[in-house]
Design a protein around this motif. Structure first.
Motif, PDB file in Angstrom:
ATOM      1  N   GLY A 352      28.467  15.613 -32.245  1.00 32.98           N
ATOM      2  CA  GLY A 352      28.095  15.390 -33.619  1.00 32.98           C
ATOM      3  C   GLY A 352      28.011  14.104 -34.457  1.00 32.98           C
ATOM      4  N   ASP A 353      29.130  13.438 -33.792  1.00 33.47           N
ATOM      5  CA  ASP A 353      29.341  11.908 -34.504  1.00 33.47           C
ATOM      6  C   ASP A 353      28.278  11.087 -33.749  1.00 33.47           C
ATOM      7  OD1 ASP A 353      30.584  10.176 -36.108  1.00 33.47           O
ATOM      8  OD2 ASP A 353      32.763  10.532 -34.972  1.00 33.47           O
ATOM      9  N   LEU A 354      28.047  11.203 -32.660  1.00 34.60           N
ATOM     10  CA  LEU A 354      26.740  10.451 -32.066  1.00 34.60           C
ATOM     11  C   LEU A 354      25.403  10.794 -32.385  1.00 34.60           C
ATOM     12  CD1 LEU A 354      27.951  10.551 -28.310  1.00 34.60           C
ATOM     13  CD2 LEU A 354      27.436   8.486 -29.470  1.00 34.60           C
ATOM     14  N   ARG A 388      40.665   8.791 -22.158  1.00 37.28           N
ATOM     15  CA  ARG A 388      42.069   8.644 -22.413  1.00 37.28           C
ATOM     16  C   ARG A 388      42.920  10.037 -23.026  1.00 37.28           C
ATOM     17  NH1 ARG A 388      43.340   4.892 -27.336  1.00 37.28           N
ATOM     18  NH2 ARG A 388      45.500   4.548 -26.106  1.00 37.28           N
ATOM     19  N   ASP A 389      41.770  10.767 -24.028  1.00 34.03           N
ATOM     20  CA  ASP A 389      42.331  12.136 -24.606  1.00 34.03           C
ATOM     21  C   ASP A 389      42.541  13.363 -23.306  1.00 34.03           C
ATOM     22  OD1 ASP A 389      42.998  13.681 -26.783  1.00 34.03           O
ATOM     23  OD2 ASP A 389      41.189  15.027 -26.263  1.00 34.03           O
ATOM     24  N   GLU A 390      41.422  13.073 -22.308  1.00 31.57           N
ATOM     25  CA  GLU A 390      41.606  13.885 -21.284  1.00 31.57           C
ATOM     26  C   GLU A 390      43.160  13.822 -20.387  1.00 31.57           C
ATOM     27  OE1 GLU A 390      38.855  15.800 -19.203  1.00 31.57           O
ATOM     28  OE2 GLU A 390      37.980  16.212 -21.058  1.00 31.57           O
ATOM     29  N   GLN A 392      45.722  12.468 -21.614  1.00 32.03           N
ATOM     30  CA  GLN A 392      46.968  12.811 -22.596  1.00 32.03           C
ATOM     31  C   GLN A 392      46.946  14.488 -22.275  1.00 32.03           C
ATOM     32  OE1 GLN A 392      46.753  11.028 -26.239  1.00 32.03           O
ATOM     33  NE2 GLN A 392      46.518   9.023 -25.147  1.00 32.03           N
ATOM     34  N   CYS A 393      45.788  15.054 -22.534  1.00 29.42           N
ATOM     35  CA  CYS A 393      45.789  16.558 -22.356  1.00 29.42           C
ATOM     36  C   CYS A 393      46.053  17.144 -21.249  1.00 29.42           C
ATOM     37  CB  CYS A 393      44.379  17.190 -22.949  1.00 29.42           C
ATOM     38  SG  CYS A 393      44.052  16.795 -24.558  1.00 29.42           S
ATOM     39  N   LEU A 394      45.798  16.653 -20.175  1.00 25.69           N
ATOM     40  CA  LEU A 394      46.113  17.211 -18.733  1.00 25.69           C
ATOM     41  C   LEU A 394      47.543  16.909 -18.505  1.00 25.69           C
ATOM     42  CD1 LEU A 394      45.076  18.083 -16.059  1.00 25.69           C
ATOM     43  CD2 LEU A 394      44.957  15.645 -15.182  1.00 25.69           C
TER      44      LEU A 394
END
Ligand SMILES: NC(=O)C1=CN([C@@H]2O[C@H](COP(=O)(O)OP(=O)(O)OC[C@H]3O[C@@H](n4cnc5c(N)ncnc54)[C@H](OP(=O)(O)O)[C@@H]3O)[C@@H](O)[C@H]2O)C=CC1
Ligand SMILES: CC(C)CCC[C@@H](C)[C@H]1CC=C2C3=C(CC[C@@]21C)[C@@]1(C)CC[C@H](O)C[C@@H]1CC3
Length: 417
Positions: A352-354, A388-390, A392-394
Motif C-alpha cells: 500500500g505504501d508503494l 531484515r524483518d524476515e 528477525q521473525c525467523l
C-alpha cells in the motif's frame, strides 16, 4: 559503563558500507536539492554547479533549525491525551511514551496559520532549503556524536543488539543505545515522528505558497502532492502508538542512520516532488488528477487496512474485526495472521505504501525521472527492510515463520515478489 553487546551480523556492508553511506546520503540530499531547481532536472546527471560554502552555510538557517527543534520539543513535553507503555525491554522494564504527536501537528498548524495571518513570509523557506539541509546535516553529525558518547554510560541492557560491534564508525552509524533518554525525553521516539515529518509538510506548504506567489495560484499537481503527503503524515501521527512496535524503536540503536534519516532525509528528500513542481510546472487535467487520487486512495486503503488489522490483532486478538481471521500459533505464545491482508502477501502494508509513493510522483508527469526518486529509493528501502524483518521473525518464530512463508509465499507484490 557500557560493555559490548552480543555479536550481531554486520549490516549495510559493515564499517566500509556505513562510512560510504555517511558520505553518500548527505551528498545525495544536496544533489537532489540542486537538481530539483535546475532547468534539466536530471536525476542522474551532474548538478548544475557546485555550491560554495556561502550558499550552504547561513546563521539564519541554524537559528531557524534550532527554533524548530525547540518548538517541537516543547510540544512533545505538553501534557498528552494518553501515555502508553512500549514493549518489554531486556531488563523486563517498559518505557512510557506520550501520545501527543497529532496534537503537535495541529498546534504547529495553528501557529503557522497565526504567523501567516500576520504576514509570515513562509514561501521564503523554499529559498533556504539548501542551507537548511546543510546545517541540519552538520547538526545531525554533532548530535550522533553526543548520542555515541552518551551510550558509554548506558547499562548493557540499554544497548541495541546491532550497534555494538566495537567498530567506532559502524557503531556511530547504527547507534549504540536503544532508547537514549534524558529524564522522560526520548530522543529516538521524538525524532522519528515530529521534527522531520511535520517539517516535511511545512516545507511542502512553503513550496505551495511560493508557487502561488510566482504564478498567481498553486497548480493542481502541487495541491495533490501537498494533500497526499499531508494525509500520510497526519495518519502517522494519528497512529503514533504503532511506531512503538517498529524495528526502529524495538531493535535499532539511535545513531547517525536514524538521526539523519529522521531529521534530514525525510523533510528534504521526501518533499522532492513539491520542489520539482515549483521549478517545473506540470499541466494536469481533472480527469488525470482523479485517476491519481484513486491510485492514492487504493494505496492508502491497503496501507491503513493492513496496519490497522495487525495492530488491532496484536493489541486484542479477540476484537470482533480480527477474531474470525485464520492464524498460526508460535512458540512465543503470539500468533501470526494467515488470512485477511496478511494472508495476501507477507508485507501488505509495504504494498500500500508503494502504491501511494507512485501516486505522489504521478502528478509530476512522465517527462522526468527526478520526481520518481522517492518511489525508487522507497522500493529499495522496503525490499531491504523486508529482508531484515524476515530475519528477525525467523529468529523469533522459527518453524511457525517457515510455515507462514509456505502458506503466504509472496513478500510484497502478489505473484511477483
Ligand atoms: N515512508 C517511509 O519512509 C517508511 C514507511 N514505513 C511504513 O511504516 C509501517 C511500519 O513498517 P515496519 O516498521 O517495517 O513493520 P511492519 O508494520 O510491517 O511490522 C513487521 C512486524 O509485524 C509482525 N508481523 C509480521 N507478519 C505478521 C503476521 N502475519 N501476523 C501478525 N504479525 C505479523 C512482526 O512483529 P511481531 O510478530 O513481533 O508483532 C513483524 O516484525 C509500514 O506501513 C511501512 O510501509 C516503514 C519504513 C519507512
Ligand atoms: C537514510 C537511511 C538510509 C534510511 C532512513 C530511514 C528513515 C527515513 C525511515 C526509517 C523508518 C521510518 C519510518 C517512517 C518514516 C521514515 C523512517 C524514519 C514512518 C514514520 C513514516 C510514516 C509511517 O506511517 C510510519 C513510518 C515508521 C517508520
Amino acid at each position: 559503563m557500557a560493555s559490548q553487546g552480543p555479536q550481531a551480523p554486520l549490516e549495510f556492508g559493515g564499517p566500509l558500507g556505513a562510512a560510504a553511506l555517511m558520505l553518500l546520503l548527505p551528498a545525495t540530499t544536496i544533489h537532489l536539492l540542486l537538481v530539483a531547481r535546475s532547468g534539466p532536472a536530471r536525476l542522474l546527471g551532474p548538478p548544475p554547479h557546485l555550491p560554495g560554502l556561502s550558499a550552504l552555510w547561513s546563521p539564519p538557517a541554524l537559528l531557524l533549525l534550532l527554533t524548530w527543534l525547540g518548538l517541537q520539543a516543547a510540544l512533545y513535553l505538553l501534557p498528552a491525551r494518553k501515555v502508553t507503555e512500549g514493549l518489554e525491554l531486556k531488563d523486563k522494564s517498559r518505557l512510557r511514551y506520550p501520545i501527543n504527536g497529532f496534537q503537535a501537528l495541529v498546534l504547529t498548524a495553528l501557529l503557522v496559520g497565526l504567523g501567516l495571518s500576520v504576514g509570515l513570509p513562509l514561501g521564503m523557506l523554499s529559498d533556504m532549503l539548501l542551507p537548511l539541509a546543510f546545517t541540519t546535516t552538520l547538526t545531525t553529525f554533532i548530535f550522533s556524536f553526543l548520542l555515541y558518547m552518551k551510550a558509554q554510560m548506558a547499562p548493557p541492557s540499554g544497548l541495541a543488539p546491532g550497534g555494538n560491534s566495537g567498530n567506532t564508525i559502524y557503531d556511530f552509524f547504527m547507534g549504540r543505545e536503544l532508547n537514549p533518554r534524558i529524564c522522560s525525553f526520548d530522543f529516538k521516539y521524538f525524532c522519528e515522528l515530529r521534527p522531520g515529518l511535520i517539517g516535511w509538510v511545512l516545507i511542502n506548504l512553503a513550496l505551495l505558497m511560493q508557487e502561488a506567489e510566482l504564478r498567481g495560484s498553486p497548480s493542481l499537481a502541487m495541491w495533490l502532492v501537498n494533500g497526499f503527503q499531508l494525509l500520510y503524515v497526519g495518519d502517522a501521527l494519528w497512529h503514533e502508538e504503532a511506531v512503538l512496535t517498529t524495528m526502529d524503536i524495538t531493535h535499532d540503536g539511535f545513531g547517525f542512520m536514524l538521526a539523519f534519516g529522521d531529521l534530514v532525509w525525510v523533510p528534504f528528500t521526501y518533499s522532492l516532488q513539491a520542489q520539482f513542481l515549483l521549478h517545473h510546472p506540470q499541466p494536469l487535467g481533472p480527469p488525470t488528477a482523479l485517476v491519481i487520487c484513486l491510485i492514492n486512495a487504493v494505496g492508502y486503503y491497503i496501507f491503513r487496512g493492513a496496519n490497522s488489522q495487525k495492530n488491532t490483532f496484536r493489541k486484542n486478538p479477540s476484537d470482533p474485526s480480527v477474531a474470525g481471521l485464520e492464524t498460526i500459533p508460535t512458540a512465543t505464545g503470539k500468533r501470526l495472521l494467515v488470512s485477511g491482508w496478511w494472508g495476501m502477501v507477507r508485507h501488505p502494508n509495504y504494498l500500500g505504501d508503494l502504491v501511494m509513493a507512485l501516486a505522489w510522483s504521478l502528478p509530476c508527469g512522465l517527462s522526468h525521472l527526478l520526481p520518481y526518486f522517492y518511489f525508487l529509493y522507497f522500493l529499495a528501502l522496503l525490499v531491504h527492510r523486508e529482508a531484515r524483518d524476515e530475519r528477525q521473525c525467523l529468529q523469533k518464530y522459527g518453524r511457525a515463520w517457515q510455515e507462514y512463508c509456505q502458506r503466504v509465499p509472496y513478500r510484497i507484490i502478489p505473484y511477483i515478489y
